[in-house]
Design a protein around this motif. Structure first.
Motif, PDB file in Angstrom:
ATOM      1  N   ARG A 187       0.862  -1.187   0.000  1.00  0.00           N
ATOM      2  CA  ARG A 187       0.000   0.000   0.000  1.00  0.00           C
ATOM      3  C   ARG A 187       0.899   1.238   0.000  1.00  0.00           C
ATOM      4  O   ARG A 187       1.683   1.436   0.929  1.00  0.00           O
ATOM      5  CB  ARG A 187      -0.916  -0.004   1.220  1.00  0.00           C
ATOM      6  N   THR A 202      -3.846   6.712  -3.839  1.00  0.00           N
ATOM      7  CA  THR A 202      -3.443   5.672  -2.893  1.00  0.00           C
ATOM      8  C   THR A 202      -3.669   4.337  -3.576  1.00  0.00           C
ATOM      9  O   THR A 202      -4.734   4.099  -4.157  1.00  0.00           O
ATOM     10  CB  THR A 202      -4.248   5.750  -1.591  1.00  0.00           C
ATOM     11  N   ASP A 204      -3.082  -0.067  -3.779  1.00  0.00           N
ATOM     12  CA  ASP A 204      -2.882  -1.336  -3.097  1.00  0.00           C
ATOM     13  C   ASP A 204      -2.458  -2.356  -4.156  1.00  0.00           C
ATOM     14  O   ASP A 204      -3.259  -2.745  -5.012  1.00  0.00           O
ATOM     15  CB  ASP A 204      -4.178  -1.774  -2.415  1.00  0.00           C
ATOM     16  N   ASP A 205      -1.167  -2.735  -4.122  1.00  0.00           N
ATOM     17  CA  ASP A 205      -0.594  -3.633  -5.135  1.00  0.00           C
ATOM     18  C   ASP A 205      -0.852  -3.128  -6.556  1.00  0.00           C
ATOM     19  O   ASP A 205      -1.143  -3.896  -7.479  1.00  0.00           O
ATOM     20  CB  ASP A 205      -1.157  -5.047  -4.990  1.00  0.00           C
ATOM     21  N   THR A 259      -0.430   4.024   4.627  1.00  0.00           N
ATOM     22  CA  THR A 259       0.409   3.783   3.448  1.00  0.00           C
ATOM     23  C   THR A 259       1.821   3.444   3.889  1.00  0.00           C
ATOM     24  O   THR A 259       2.324   3.987   4.886  1.00  0.00           O
ATOM     25  CB  THR A 259       0.449   5.013   2.519  1.00  0.00           C
TER      26      THR A 259
END
Length: 313
Positions: A187, A202, A204-205, A259
């Motif tokens: 993240r 932002t 995530d992967d 994050t």
């Protein structure tokens, strides 16, 4: 008395004068001949020296041409910009490569050093491993270098976020590559910053899960009429300062404990200023040419950032 009466005395005097003049001219001629002989000899020696120098110049020019030809011939066998699935496949293959103990070398080179620095510091004979191709590694820096002792693998990768070069060199039975150097994992936040635009995602992967973006009213290039140049620049500078303050506030609000790391990309000078003044420590920065509205520009910047250049030696 008889010579004087017959006028021969003056003739004899004239003959004596002429003979003396002849002797003087003869001596002058002989001296001039000697000088000419010496000059001819000196000229011949100079011509020989010039010939030798011209031969040497021709020899050096030939060596230079051969050197240039060698340098021209020495080039990476392949260069490719990798992203997405293709990049993931290459990283998987490199990390799957396995040798005997200490048969695989992973070296991190910063942009102000080459193989000579690492060779001196860590006693690695890059010349033996790479030969003439060692110069190609210098040209690839900053990069992560992967070599094996059998010469089967010789590649340099320039990842989006260069790793901490400590340790700089490591021998192991496989290459020490971290996926987060090359691929969008975990993240993280990535912010695109221009003088008049800000976009923050932002992820995530690699998948975006949050977004914020805005544009600021910043004057463009100055034109004739209206404001003076100095006043125009002051107003523009103030507008940019206000814009960067909005960027700092947005980063402070959105980047935090949820994050793992932050990347800043965009216009180089703006990115550097924001990084210095925000109090944040980005995991990586990069200059990217992403234009347009905030959201599509962010997607373009994200795709450009997560690109690795591969050089195969």
């Amino acid at each position: 008395m008889l010579d004087q009466l017959l006028g021969r005395a003056s003739l004899k005097d004239r003959i004596d004068e002429l003979e003396a003049e002849t002797e003087r001219l003869q001596a002058r001629y002989e001296a001039e001949s000697e000088r000419r002989a010496e000059a001819a000899t000196a000229r011949q020696e100079a011509e020989k020296k010039v010939n030798r120098l011209e031969d040497r110049i021709a020899q050096l020019e030939g060596e230079l041409e051969r050197t240039d030809a060698v340098e021209t011939d020495v080039a990476p066998r392949r260069r490719e910009r990798l992203r997405g699935t293709r990049l993931e496949t290459v990283i998987d293959r490199l990390t799957a490569f396995e040798t005997g103990p200490e048969g695989a070398l992973t070296a991190v080179l910063s942009d102000d050093e080459g193989v000579a620095t690492l060779a001196d510091a860590h006693d690695v004979d890059f010349q033996a491993l790479l030969g003439d191709r060692a110069a190609l590694v210098d040209a690839a820096a900053p990069c992560v270098l992967c070599l094996d002792d059998a010469g089967l693998v010789a590649v340099a990768l320039e990842p989006p976020a260069m790793p901490d070069p400590d340790p700089r060199v490591g021998w192991d039975d496989r290459f020490a590559l971290e996926r987060e150097w090359f691929l969008p994992t975990g993240r993280y936040a990535l912010a695109l910053v221009r003088t008049d635009l800000f976009a923050l995602g932002t992820y995530d992967d690699g998948d975006r899960v949050d977004y914020r973006g805005f544009e600021s009213d910043v004057k463009g290039s100055h034109s004739k009429g209206g404001f003076s140049q100095a006043r125009f620049e002051r107003i523009r500078d103030d507008q940019i300062d206000d814009h960067l303050e909005r960027c700092r506030e947005a980063l402070a609000e959105r980047v935090g404990s949820d994050t793992d790391r932050l990347y800043l990309v965009g216009q180089r000078g703006v990115v550097e200023t924001l990084a210095d003044e925000s109090g944040l420590e980005p995991a990586g920065t990069a200059a990217v040419d992403a234009t347009g509205d905030p959201e599509p520009a962010l997607e373009d910047a994200h795709r450009s950032f997560w690109t690795t250049e591969l050089r195969v030696f």
